[in-house]
Design a protein around this motif. Structure first.
Motif, short mmCIF file in Angstrom:
data_model
loop_
_atom_site.label_atom_id
_atom_site.label_comp_id
_atom_site.label_asym_id
_atom_site.label_seq_id
_atom_site.Cartn_x
_atom_site.Cartn_y
_atom_site.Cartn_z
N PHE A 170 42.81 30.26 0.30
CA PHE A 170 42.56 28.91 -0.19
C PHE A 170 43.02 28.73 -1.63
O PHE A 170 43.33 27.61 -2.05
CB PHE A 170 41.06 28.57 -0.08
CG PHE A 170 40.61 28.41 1.34
CD1 PHE A 170 41.32 27.62 2.22
CD2 PHE A 170 39.45 29.04 1.79
CE1 PHE A 170 40.89 27.46 3.54
CE2 PHE A 170 39.02 28.89 3.10
CZ PHE A 170 39.75 28.10 3.97
N ARG A 171 43.07 29.80 -2.40
CA ARG A 171 43.60 29.69 -3.76
C ARG A 171 45.11 29.52 -3.76
O ARG A 171 45.68 28.94 -4.70
CB ARG A 171 43.25 30.94 -4.58
CG ARG A 171 41.80 31.02 -5.02
CD ARG A 171 41.54 32.32 -5.74
NE ARG A 171 42.32 32.43 -6.96
CZ ARG A 171 42.54 33.57 -7.60
NH1 ARG A 171 42.05 34.70 -7.12
NH2 ARG A 171 43.24 33.59 -8.71
N SER A 219 32.13 17.17 -3.37
CA SER A 219 33.00 18.33 -3.56
C SER A 219 32.37 19.36 -4.48
O SER A 219 32.45 20.57 -4.22
CB SER A 219 34.36 17.88 -4.12
OG SER A 219 34.99 16.97 -3.25
N ILE A 220 31.73 18.91 -5.55
CA ILE A 220 31.09 19.84 -6.48
C ILE A 220 29.96 20.60 -5.79
O ILE A 220 29.86 21.83 -5.89
CB ILE A 220 30.59 19.08 -7.72
CG1 ILE A 220 31.75 18.65 -8.60
CG2 ILE A 220 29.61 19.93 -8.53
CD1 ILE A 220 31.37 17.74 -9.75
N GLY A 221 29.10 19.88 -5.08
CA GLY A 221 27.99 20.54 -4.40
C GLY A 221 28.45 21.54 -3.36
O GLY A 221 27.99 22.69 -3.32
N LEU A 222 29.40 21.11 -2.50
CA LEU A 222 29.88 22.01 -1.45
C LEU A 222 30.69 23.17 -2.02
O LEU A 222 30.60 24.30 -1.52
CB LEU A 222 30.71 21.22 -0.45
CG LEU A 222 29.96 20.15 0.35
CD1 LEU A 222 30.92 19.35 1.23
CD2 LEU A 222 28.87 20.80 1.22
N LEU A 229 28.29 25.83 -3.34
CA LEU A 229 27.70 26.62 -2.25
C LEU A 229 28.72 27.59 -1.66
O LEU A 229 28.43 28.78 -1.46
CB LEU A 229 27.17 25.68 -1.17
CG LEU A 229 25.97 24.80 -1.55
CD1 LEU A 229 25.63 23.85 -0.42
CD2 LEU A 229 24.76 25.66 -1.90
N LEU A 230 29.93 27.07 -1.38
CA LEU A 230 30.96 27.94 -0.80
C LEU A 230 31.37 29.02 -1.78
O LEU A 230 31.57 30.18 -1.38
CB LEU A 230 32.17 27.08 -0.41
CG LEU A 230 33.36 27.83 0.20
CD1 LEU A 230 32.98 28.48 1.52
CD2 LEU A 230 34.54 26.89 0.39
N GLY A 231 31.51 28.67 -3.06
CA GLY A 231 31.93 29.66 -4.04
C GLY A 231 30.93 30.78 -4.22
O GLY A 231 31.31 31.96 -4.30
N VAL A 232 29.65 30.45 -4.28
CA VAL A 232 28.63 31.49 -4.42
C VAL A 232 28.62 32.38 -3.18
O VAL A 232 28.53 33.62 -3.28
CB VAL A 232 27.25 30.85 -4.65
CG1 VAL A 232 26.15 31.90 -4.59
CG2 VAL A 232 27.21 30.15 -6.00
N LEU A 246 39.27 19.59 -1.86
CA LEU A 246 38.66 20.00 -3.13
C LEU A 246 37.63 21.10 -2.93
O LEU A 246 37.52 22.02 -3.75
CB LEU A 246 38.01 18.79 -3.80
CG LEU A 246 38.95 17.70 -4.29
CD1 LEU A 246 38.17 16.53 -4.86
CD2 LEU A 246 39.90 18.24 -5.35
N THR A 247 36.87 21.04 -1.85
CA THR A 247 35.85 22.05 -1.61
C THR A 247 36.47 23.42 -1.35
O THR A 247 36.04 24.43 -1.93
CB THR A 247 34.98 21.64 -0.41
OG1 THR A 247 34.31 20.41 -0.71
CG2 THR A 247 33.94 22.71 -0.10
N LEU A 248 37.48 23.47 -0.51
CA LEU A 248 38.08 24.76 -0.16
C LEU A 248 38.76 25.40 -1.36
O LEU A 248 38.56 26.59 -1.63
CB LEU A 248 39.07 24.58 0.99
CG LEU A 248 38.46 24.14 2.33
CD1 LEU A 248 39.54 23.95 3.37
CD2 LEU A 248 37.41 25.12 2.80
#
Length: 291
Positions: free
Chosen positions: A112-113, A79-82, A85-88, A148-150
């Motif tokens: 998503f927020r 989740s942290i890695g993805l 990437l998605l956040g950047v 968690l990723t989204l």
């Protein structure tokens, strides 16, 4: 002007005596409450050695605790890695000069927020189950990682955008004066400087990712908190079980924070100013001018 500036009046003798009395009263109330809780737990046998004895056996750790630790760390790592990437990607997209890209990223971030993490986990869990996208034993893990990723990717996107906007406006102007386009200035100038500024907030969000893996018990995901409640039910020692799980979570958060602090220090040291770099003498040539 005085040497020190205060925004309140310095307390007088009466006020200081009143503050000391209130402090002593507060400490006494806290001690009494702690003693009351301790007495109630002791009366119910929750502090006896037998309640802690199961944690001295390898079978309990192998059967319950370690699978939960592995599940939590696996979900948190993915989740942290993805999410990073998605956040950047979304954060940079929200600052794009292409209007459709900017609007699309803004809609995704706000969407998503706005949705609770648990709802996204449940939706992904049932969707993956209907589509048979993952093996049955991996569907719960995939649902937790997706939720968690989204959510955290959308939050990190706003952190990235705020970090870049916090930089002085002259950075973008200097990049444009050097002939760099928007993509080059973002990749070479703005993002590298913003990362150090964003890192403390990013660490806080990554700690949230680690803790939010506990929500996955709602979709039968095997993680630490779920396994702690199972141990408490099995051995009738909920308090020791949850204390052990809390200690493990604290250790995980401390390791994550320490790693991020070390990374921040390395980034700050690597961002040496041109003046500092110019004053370093070439190796093997003491006193020689720097070319």
């Amino acid at each position: 002007m005085t040497a020190a500036t205060v925004v309140f009046d310095a307390p007088g003798p009466r006020a200081r005596a009143r503050h000391r009395a209130l402090s002593v009263l507060t400490v006494l109330i806290a001690v009494l409450l702690g003693w009351a809780v301790f007495s109630r737990l002791s009366a119910k046998g929750q502090l006896t050695g037998e309640k802690w004895a199961p944690f001295l056996t390898a079978d309990l750790w192998r059967t319950y605790v370690l699978p939960g630790v592995a599940g939590t760390l696996t979900a948190a790592a993915w989740s942290i890695g993805l999410a990073l990437l998605l956040g950047v990607a979304l954060g940079v997209g929200r600052m794009s000069g292409i209007r459709p890209v900017r609007w699309c990223c803004a809609v995704l971030v706000e969407f998503f927020r706005a949705i609770p993490v648990l709802i996204m986990m449940i939706f992904a869990y049932f969707l993956y189950g209907m589509l048979e996208a993952f093996p049955p034993q991996q569907i719960a893990l995939a649902g937790v990682i997706t939720g968690l990723t989204l959510y955290n990717g959308a939050v990190i996107a706003e952190i990235v955008r705020a970090g870049v906007h916090a930089l002085p406006g002259g950075q973008s102007e200097a990049a444009a004066a050097l002939g760099l386009n928007w993509r080059q200035s973002m990749r070479l100038i703005l993002l590298p400087q913003a990362i150090t500024t964003m890192l403390p907030v990013l660490v806080s969000q990554l700690v949230v990712v680690l803790k939010d893996t506990a929500i996955g018990y709602q979709i039968t995901f095997v993680e630490m908190v779920r396994q702690g409640t199972v141990v408490g039910s099995q051995y009738s020692n909920y308090l020791p079980a949850l204390l052990v799980i809390a200690a493990l979570m604290i250790v995980g958060n401390l390791v994550l924070s320490a790693g991020a602090i070390g990374l921040e220090g390395r980034l700050r040291r690597s961002r040496r100013s041109p003046l500092e770099a110019a004053t370093i003498e070439p190796e093997g040539a003491p006193g020689a001018p720097v070319v």
